[in-house]
Design a protein around this motif. Structure first.
Motif, PDB file in Angstrom:
ATOM      1  N   ASP A 246      -2.510   3.769  -9.069  1.00 17.70           N
ATOM      2  CA  ASP A 246      -1.263   3.588  -8.316  1.00 17.70           C
ATOM      3  C   ASP A 246      -1.268   4.293  -6.970  1.00 17.70           C
ATOM      4  N   GLN A 247      -2.438   4.496  -6.401  1.00 22.27           N
ATOM      5  CA  GLN A 247      -2.540   5.169  -5.104  1.00 22.27           C
ATOM      6  C   GLN A 247      -3.213   4.293  -4.052  1.00 22.27           C
ATOM      7  N   GLY A 248      -3.369   2.991  -4.358  1.00 20.28           N
ATOM      8  CA  GLY A 248      -4.100   2.100  -3.457  1.00 20.28           C
ATOM      9  C   GLY A 248      -3.282   1.529  -2.322  1.00 20.28           C
ATOM     10  N   GLY A 249      -1.943   1.617  -2.367  1.00 18.33           N
ATOM     11  CA  GLY A 249      -1.110   1.064  -1.309  1.00 18.33           C
ATOM     12  C   GLY A 249      -0.536  -0.293  -1.673  1.00 18.33           C
ATOM     13  N   GLY A 250       0.126  -0.919  -0.689  1.00 19.97           N
ATOM     14  CA  GLY A 250       0.860  -2.158  -0.933  1.00 19.97           C
ATOM     15  C   GLY A 250      -0.011  -3.357  -1.267  1.00 19.97           C
ATOM     16  N   ASN A 251      -1.276  -3.371  -0.882  1.00 20.04           N
ATOM     17  CA  ASN A 251      -2.164  -4.503  -1.142  1.00 20.04           C
ATOM     18  C   ASN A 251      -2.894  -4.386  -2.474  1.00 20.04           C
TER      19      ASN A 251
ATOM     20  N   THR B 215      -7.487  -8.543   3.014  1.00 19.38           N
ATOM     21  CA  THR B 215      -6.965  -7.249   3.454  1.00 19.38           C
ATOM     22  C   THR B 215      -8.128  -6.288   3.721  1.00 19.38           C
ATOM     23  N   PRO B 216      -7.884  -5.219   4.499  1.00 15.73           N
ATOM     24  CA  PRO B 216      -8.963  -4.247   4.723  1.00 15.73           C
ATOM     25  C   PRO B 216      -9.518  -3.683   3.423  1.00 15.73           C
ATOM     26  N   GLU B 217      -8.649  -3.474   2.429  1.00 15.33           N
ATOM     27  CA  GLU B 217      -9.104  -2.921   1.154  1.00 15.33           C
ATOM     28  C   GLU B 217     -10.084  -3.874   0.469  1.00 15.33           C
TER      29      GLU B 217
END
Length: 271
Positions: free
Chosen positions: A252-257, A232-234
């Motif tokens: 809990d602010q990192g997104g779905g990945n 993933t980009p992250e």
């Protein structure tokens, strides 16, 4: 025939010579008069500006008689920057979770929002003021770091890295955020006064962050294990940074990945 013009008499020549001397005297006085006009302007410009006060306090300038931080308001349990505090463990391509050992380390210190990472040494005028102000906010319930000494947290721990993911620990320190302004007293008057403020008297825009300390002497804060899906980009951004520190989203602010699991500090045994 017209009579010849008589030659100038001696008195006429003396009068012309007298006027020449007057001109020369006038020209000699002109720069002096101009200087007299400039001096008051320079004096007015000598008053300390907020940016000059900030710079002098930060540098502990010899021109200062004193520099004090004046507190206006405060907030406890203010969270600091989100920091990656362990090496990244990779479990990319795996279909099962993996248990890995993580070496975690972080440190905190009192900082001032004048420059990035500015601490104000204890032996400076400003540092002495910050130590005294910190005494107001240190209690049995909230023990804070009042001086500029660093307090660290280090431990090793085994945790689970999810399938096809990378894992690492994140940390955000708990701090008491005290905001106010600087009051500088100069040894010599500038424009008729010795006391100046930055950014202004009564302002609450200079922040001093006093890290909160647990009873065992280690920093208080939020600690969590972060898993990021490979490919993933992250994950790519973290891997390409070669584990160097960089800005990271909060808990809990990192997104779905990204998935985060908070680790209570009561489970940690500092090394």
């Amino acid at each position: 025939m017209t009579a010849p013009t008589p030659a100038p008499t001696a008195p006429t020549r003396r009068a012309r010579s007298h006027r020449g001397r007057k001109k020369r005297v006038t020209l000699a006085l002109a720069p002096v008069a101009a200087l007299a006009v400039i001096i008051p302007v320079m004096s007015r410009a000598g008053a300390a500006t907020p940016s000059q006060v900030t710079a002098d306090c930060a540098a502990d300038s010899a021109e200062l008689e004193n520099c004090q931080f004046v507190d206006v308001q405060f907030k406890q349990n203010s969270l600091g920057p989100n920091q990656r505090v362990s090496p990244v463990t990779e479990n990319c391509g795996a279909t099962t979770a993996a248990t890995n050992s993580f070496a975690v380390s972080t440190s905190v210190t009192r900082t001032v929002q004048l420059e990035d990472g500015f601490t104000a040494n204890a032996d400076t005028k400003l540092g002495s003021s910050l130590f005294e102000i910190g005494g107001k906010f240190s209690s049995t319930e909230f023990n804070i770091t009042r001086d500029d000494k660093t307090t660290g947290l280090a431990f090793s721990r085994s945790d689970t890295v999810q399938p096809d993911s990378i894992g690492f620990f994140m940390w955000s320190a708990k701090r008491t955020d005290v905001s106010g302004f600087l009051r500088a007293t100069y040894k010599k008057e500038q424009d008729g006064q010795k006391v100046f403020f930055a950014p202004s008297e009564g302002a609450a825009t200079v922040h001093v962050f006093y890290p909160q300390i647990l009873k065992n002497g280690t920093p208080d804060g939020r600690l969590w294990l972060r898993n990021v899906k490979c490919g993933t980009p992250e994950a790519n951004g973290i891997q390409k940074s070669q584990n160097s520190l960089r800005a990271e989203p909060g808990f809990d602010q990192g997104g779905g990945n990204v998935s985060d699991v908070e680790i209570p500090l009561t489970e940690i045994s500092p090394s």
